[in-house]
Design a protein around this motif. Structure first.
Motif, PDB file in Angstrom:
ATOM      1  N   LEU A   1       0.832  -1.205   0.000  1.00 26.05           N
ATOM      2  CA  LEU A   1       0.000   0.000   0.000  1.00 26.05           C
ATOM      3  C   LEU A   1       0.866   1.254   0.000  1.00 26.05           C
ATOM      4  CD1 LEU A   1      -2.668  -1.038   2.669  1.00 26.05           C
ATOM      5  CD2 LEU A   1      -2.794  -1.293   0.180  1.00 26.05           C
ATOM      6  N   ARG A   2       0.262   2.373  -0.361  1.00 26.73           N
ATOM      7  CA  ARG A   2       0.955   3.652  -0.358  1.00 26.73           C
ATOM      8  C   ARG A   2       0.153   4.664   0.448  1.00 26.73           C
ATOM      9  NH1 ARG A   2       4.178   0.702  -1.289  1.00 26.73           N
ATOM     10  NH2 ARG A   2       5.742   0.597  -2.945  1.00 26.73           N
ATOM     11  N   ALA A   3       0.878   5.568   1.108  1.00 25.91           N
ATOM     12  CA  ALA A   3       0.264   6.550   1.988  1.00 25.91           C
ATOM     13  C   ALA A   3      -0.457   7.635   1.197  1.00 25.91           C
ATOM     14  CB  ALA A   3       1.325   7.182   2.883  1.00 25.91           C
ATOM     15  N   THR A   4      -1.533   8.164   1.788  1.00 26.32           N
ATOM     16  CA  THR A   4      -2.277   9.281   1.206  1.00 26.32           C
ATOM     17  C   THR A   4      -2.516  10.340   2.279  1.00 26.32           C
ATOM     18  OG1 THR A   4      -4.405   8.210   1.687  1.00 26.32           O
ATOM     19  CG2 THR A   4      -3.446   7.826  -0.489  1.00 26.32           C
ATOM     20  N   GLU A   5      -2.755  11.568   1.835  1.00 30.07           N
ATOM     21  CA  GLU A   5      -3.019  12.678   2.747  1.00 30.07           C
ATOM     22  C   GLU A   5      -4.428  12.556   3.325  1.00 30.07           C
ATOM     23  OE1 GLU A   5      -3.415  15.506   5.126  1.00 30.07           O
ATOM     24  OE2 GLU A   5      -1.423  15.296   4.214  1.00 30.07           O
ATOM     25  N   ARG A   6      -4.544  12.557   4.637  1.00 29.93           N
ATOM     26  CA  ARG A   6      -5.828  12.391   5.319  1.00 29.93           C
ATOM     27  C   ARG A   6      -6.701  13.639   5.223  1.00 29.93           C
ATOM     28  NH1 ARG A   6      -7.246  13.123  10.691  1.00 29.93           N
ATOM     29  NH2 ARG A   6      -5.113  13.819  11.101  1.00 29.93           N
ATOM     30  N   LEU A   7      -6.078  14.821   5.133  1.00 36.16           N
ATOM     31  CA  LEU A   7      -6.810  16.092   5.095  1.00 36.16           C
ATOM     32  C   LEU A   7      -6.608  16.763   3.740  1.00 36.16           C
ATOM     33  CD1 LEU A   7      -5.772  17.376   8.653  1.00 36.16           C
ATOM     34  CD2 LEU A   7      -7.916  16.233   8.019  1.00 36.16           C
ATOM     35  N   GLY A   8      -6.924  16.042   2.696  1.00 33.04           N
ATOM     36  CA  GLY A   8      -6.626  16.508   1.343  1.00 33.04           C
ATOM     37  C   GLY A   8      -7.238  17.847   0.981  1.00 33.04           C
ATOM     38  N   GLU A   9      -8.458  18.137   1.429  1.00 30.68           N
ATOM     39  CA  GLU A   9      -9.103  19.399   1.076  1.00 30.68           C
ATOM     40  C   GLU A   9      -8.403  20.582   1.737  1.00 30.68           C
ATOM     41  OE1 GLU A   9     -13.267  19.418   1.757  1.00 30.68           O
ATOM     42  OE2 GLU A   9     -13.680  17.746   0.397  1.00 30.68           O
ATOM     43  N   LEU A  10      -7.877  20.375   2.935  1.00 28.96           N
ATOM     44  CA  LEU A  10      -7.169  21.439   3.633  1.00 28.96           C
ATOM     45  C   LEU A  10      -5.695  21.502   3.257  1.00 28.96           C
ATOM     46  CD1 LEU A  10      -8.650  21.121   7.243  1.00 28.96           C
ATOM     47  CD2 LEU A  10      -9.206  22.844   5.516  1.00 28.96           C
ATOM     48  N   ARG A  11      -5.163  20.379   2.762  1.00 29.35           N
ATOM     49  CA  ARG A  11      -3.734  20.309   2.472  1.00 29.35           C
ATOM     50  C   ARG A  11      -3.476  19.749   1.071  1.00 29.35           C
ATOM     51  NH1 ARG A  11      -2.049  18.152   8.596  1.00 29.35           N
ATOM     52  NH2 ARG A  11      -2.365  20.209   9.553  1.00 29.35           N
ATOM     53  N   PRO A  12      -3.896  20.478   0.046  1.00 36.18           N
ATOM     54  CA  PRO A  12      -3.695  19.986  -1.318  1.00 36.18           C
ATOM     55  C   PRO A  12      -2.223  19.867  -1.680  1.00 36.18           C
ATOM     56  CG  PRO A  12      -4.448  22.271  -1.338  1.00 36.18           C
ATOM     57  CD  PRO A  12      -4.604  21.779   0.064  1.00 36.18           C
ATOM     58  N   GLY A  13      -1.372  20.697  -1.088  1.00 37.27           N
ATOM     59  CA  GLY A  13       0.056  20.588  -1.367  1.00 37.27           C
ATOM     60  C   GLY A  13       0.607  19.262  -0.911  1.00 37.27           C
ATOM     61  N   SER A  14       0.170  18.795   0.241  1.00 41.22           N
ATOM     62  CA  SER A  14       0.586  17.481   0.727  1.00 41.22           C
ATOM     63  C   SER A  14      -0.029  16.362  -0.109  1.00 41.22           C
ATOM     64  CB  SER A  14       0.189  17.311   2.194  1.00 41.22           C
ATOM     65  OG  SER A  14       0.492  16.016   2.657  1.00 41.22           O
ATOM     66  N   ALA A  15      -1.290  16.553  -0.509  1.00 42.24           N
ATOM     67  CA  ALA A  15      -1.979  15.517  -1.281  1.00 42.24           C
ATOM     68  C   ALA A  15      -1.300  15.239  -2.615  1.00 42.24           C
ATOM     69  CB  ALA A  15      -3.440  15.912  -1.500  1.00 42.24           C
ATOM     70  N   ARG A  16      -0.498  16.194  -3.110  1.00 43.11           N
ATOM     71  CA  ARG A  16       0.232  15.952  -4.361  1.00 43.11           C
ATOM     72  C   ARG A  16       1.239  14.815  -4.216  1.00 43.11           C
ATOM     73  NH1 ARG A  16       0.397  21.769  -4.826  1.00 43.11           N
ATOM     74  NH2 ARG A  16       2.570  21.802  -4.137  1.00 43.11           N
TER      75      ARG A  16
ATOM     76  N   GLY B   1       0.488   8.462  -2.836  1.00 42.56           N
ATOM     77  CA  GLY B   1       0.902   7.304  -3.620  1.00 42.56           C
ATOM     78  C   GLY B   1       2.401   7.101  -3.741  1.00 42.56           C
ATOM     79  N   ARG B   2       3.204   7.977  -3.131  1.00 43.82           N
ATOM     80  CA  ARG B   2       4.654   7.873  -3.293  1.00 43.82           C
ATOM     81  C   ARG B   2       5.346   7.041  -2.211  1.00 43.82           C
ATOM     82  NH1 ARG B   2       7.054  13.721  -5.254  1.00 43.82           N
ATOM     83  NH2 ARG B   2       5.343  14.327  -6.649  1.00 43.82           N
ATOM     84  N   TYR B   3       4.729   6.965  -1.007  1.00 44.66           N
ATOM     85  CA  TYR B   3       5.479   6.435   0.128  1.00 44.66           C
ATOM     86  C   TYR B   3       4.792   5.217   0.737  1.00 44.66           C
ATOM     87  CZ  TYR B   3       7.243  11.174  -0.399  1.00 44.66           C
ATOM     88  OH  TYR B   3       7.754  12.330  -0.919  1.00 44.66           O
ATOM     89  N   PRO B   4       5.559   4.193   1.080  1.00 45.22           N
ATOM     90  CA  PRO B   4       4.981   2.991   1.675  1.00 45.22           C
ATOM     91  C   PRO B   4       4.679   3.176   3.161  1.00 45.22           C
ATOM     92  CG  PRO B   4       7.354   2.751   1.508  1.00 45.22           C
ATOM     93  CD  PRO B   4       7.016   4.058   0.850  1.00 45.22           C
ATOM     94  N   VAL B   5       3.916   2.247   3.705  1.00 50.57           N
ATOM     95  CA  VAL B   5       3.668   2.195   5.140  1.00 50.57           C
ATOM     96  C   VAL B   5       4.962   1.779   5.842  1.00 50.57           C
ATOM     97  CG1 VAL B   5       2.368   1.036   6.973  1.00 50.57           C
ATOM     98  CG2 VAL B   5       1.223   1.668   4.827  1.00 50.57           C
ATOM     99  N   MET B   6       5.294   2.485   6.914  1.00 51.00           N
ATOM    100  CA  MET B   6       6.520   2.198   7.661  1.00 51.00           C
ATOM    101  C   MET B   6       6.199   1.360   8.903  1.00 51.00           C
ATOM    102  SD  MET B   6       8.342   5.957   7.601  1.00 51.00           S
ATOM    103  CE  MET B   6       9.992   5.347   8.014  1.00 51.00           C
ATOM    104  N   THR B   7       7.137   0.512   9.285  1.00 51.41           N
ATOM    105  CA  THR B   7       7.056  -0.149  10.579  1.00 51.41           C
ATOM    106  C   THR B   7       7.692   0.767  11.621  1.00 51.41           C
ATOM    107  OG1 THR B   7       9.201  -1.247  10.407  1.00 51.41           O
ATOM    108  CG2 THR B   7       7.295  -2.396   9.459  1.00 51.41           C
ATOM    109  N   PHE B   8       7.458   0.451  12.896  1.00 43.86           N
ATOM    110  CA  PHE B   8       8.112   1.217  13.951  1.00 43.86           C
ATOM    111  C   PHE B   8       9.627   1.071  13.837  1.00 43.86           C
ATOM    112  CE2 PHE B   8       8.982   1.555  18.762  1.00 43.86           C
ATOM    113  CZ  PHE B   8       9.222   2.911  18.675  1.00 43.86           C
ATOM    114  N   GLU B   9      10.067  -0.120  13.481  1.00 42.58           N
ATOM    115  CA  GLU B   9      11.510  -0.315  13.336  1.00 42.58           C
ATOM    116  C   GLU B   9      12.071   0.515  12.184  1.00 42.58           C
ATOM    117  OE1 GLU B   9      14.686  -3.653  14.380  1.00 42.58           O
ATOM    118  OE2 GLU B   9      12.823  -4.380  13.468  1.00 42.58           O
ATOM    119  N   ASP B  10      11.304   0.667  11.111  1.00 43.86           N
ATOM    120  CA  ASP B  10      11.730   1.551  10.019  1.00 43.86           C
ATOM    121  C   ASP B  10      11.961   2.972  10.539  1.00 43.86           C
ATOM    122  OD1 ASP B  10      11.445  -0.467   8.080  1.00 43.86           O
ATOM    123  OD2 ASP B  10       9.394   0.146   7.566  1.00 43.86           O
ATOM    124  N   VAL B  11      11.034   3.452  11.369  1.00 44.08           N
ATOM    125  CA  VAL B  11      11.139   4.825  11.883  1.00 44.08           C
ATOM    126  C   VAL B  11      12.331   4.949  12.831  1.00 44.08           C
ATOM    127  CG1 VAL B  11       9.926   6.702  13.040  1.00 44.08           C
ATOM    128  CG2 VAL B  11       8.641   5.064  11.674  1.00 44.08           C
TER     129      VAL B  11
END
Length: 357
Positions: A119-134, A137-147
């Protein structure tokens, strides 16, 4: 090596009784990374937060079907990933009870880590943050160990300590599924050399029992109790205990036996008036400090939609208002750090506050 944006020590806890007696600069916690600019809980959001000068990065933790801690806001990933657009997972949509609330969506605990990795991450507040919503689809889900690994890499790259402050989400729900999130958080912090009172690491939760369980699991670092206006910890709801009940002077003395700080919703520190303006500070900071607890309110966001009426600029809910002024007001009230979605603006507010001392 990149030059550090700040020189603040994330291991130093301010423990401020007043702005004149502050022993360290207030801390900036990047809430889910720089999630005002990039989809939350992604490597890009964390890296940008550090580049902007945040002292800590904050992952929210839930668990997969195979017991892996992963970095998502809630067990339901409908709004934070592209799972709804993935036909191979259409049959995974479920309706479940999460801490007494009926939720319909796709749940992390119905997926293995291998499946989540697709899966790929999406912006949760797309209407308020269109810049982030761009960046959807670019980034995968991270594990805690990844972080945890990224935190270490960023500390080396930027040449300064970077702290981490994970939040265990819905631990009662996870335990009902047969998981033990407190033990797994402790294990991973130990493996990464962060299970120590001197480490730049905290663990936070809304449920007191989870913070108490951490100690029985061998956790030796700092812990943080989250509270919210009008809410109640799920593990204490049956006995009628509310978040407000945990913030009385007497209750704070008890909280200090098993936690090092409280993280109230920001309006528990400075309420809004009936017409939506920033009001006068409560006694919460003074009472918490008297109990030996630091205070780290949440969550400061730049969009007008999240600001008090007198700090908004214009009528567009997505436009940025006077976040810096709101943050400075809370720092003036004596808080020891803040959780923010826009770390650059909160770093600016801290500099303005310290410059005025």
């Amino acid at each position: 090596m990149r030059q550090p944006t700040t020189c603040h020590d994330p291991c130093a806890i301010p423990w401020a009784r007043s702005r004149r007696e502050r022993s360290a600069a207030p801390l900036i916690f990047a809430h889910r990374g720089a999630c005002g600019y990039r989809p939350e809980h992604t490597a890009a959001a964390y890296e940008l937060a550090v580049a902007m000068g945040a002292d800590y990065i904050e992952p929210d933790l839930v668990m997969t079907a195979d017991g892996v801690l992963v970095d998502r806001h809630e067990p339901d990933i409908s709004e934070t990933t592209d799972v709804a657009d993935r036909p191979e997972f259409a049959g995974r949509r479920r309706t479940k009870g999460v801490d007494g609330t009926v939720v319909t969506g796709w749940f992390v605990d119905d997926f293995t880590l291998e499946e989540l990795r697709t899966l790929r991450a999406t912006e949760r507040l797309g209407e308020l943050r269109p810049g982030s919503a761009r960046y959807d689809g670019r980034y995968p889900v991270m594990t805690f160990e990844d972080v945890l690994r990224q935190r270490a890499d960023l500390a080396r790259e930027y040449g300064r300590p970077i702290g981490i402050i994970p939040e265990i989400k819905h631990p009662s729900y996870l335990r009902e599924l047969g998981h033990h999130p407190e033990a797994e958080v402790t294990r991973l912090l130990e493996e990464h050399g962060l299970n120590d009172p001197g480490a730049a690491a905290w663990v936070q939760c809304f449920e007191p029992s989870a913070l108490q369980n951490l100690r029985t699991c061998g956790y030796r670092g700092h812990s943080l109790l989250l509270t919210e206006v009008g809410g109640a910890p799920f593990d204490l709801r049956a006995q009628g205990t509310t978040c407000a009940d945990l913030l009385t002077p007497a209750a704070l003395q008890d909280v200090a036996r098993w936690a090092d700080a409280v993280s109230p919703q920001k309006t528990q520190v400075i309420p809004w008036t009936t017409d939506g303006r920033l009001g006068e500070a409560t006694r919460l900071v003074a009472d918490a400090h008297a109990a030996g607890l630091a205070v780290f309110p949440w969550t400061f966001r730049a969009e007008n939609a999240f600001l008090p009426r007198d700090h908004r600029i214009g009528d567009d809910p997505a436009a940025h208002g006077r976040l810096v002024d709101e943050v400075v007001a809370h720092l003036d009230a004596g808080v020891d750090g803040i959780f923010c979605d826009h770390p650059d603006l909160c770093v600016e507010a801290r500099a303005q506050f310290l410059g005025g001392n």
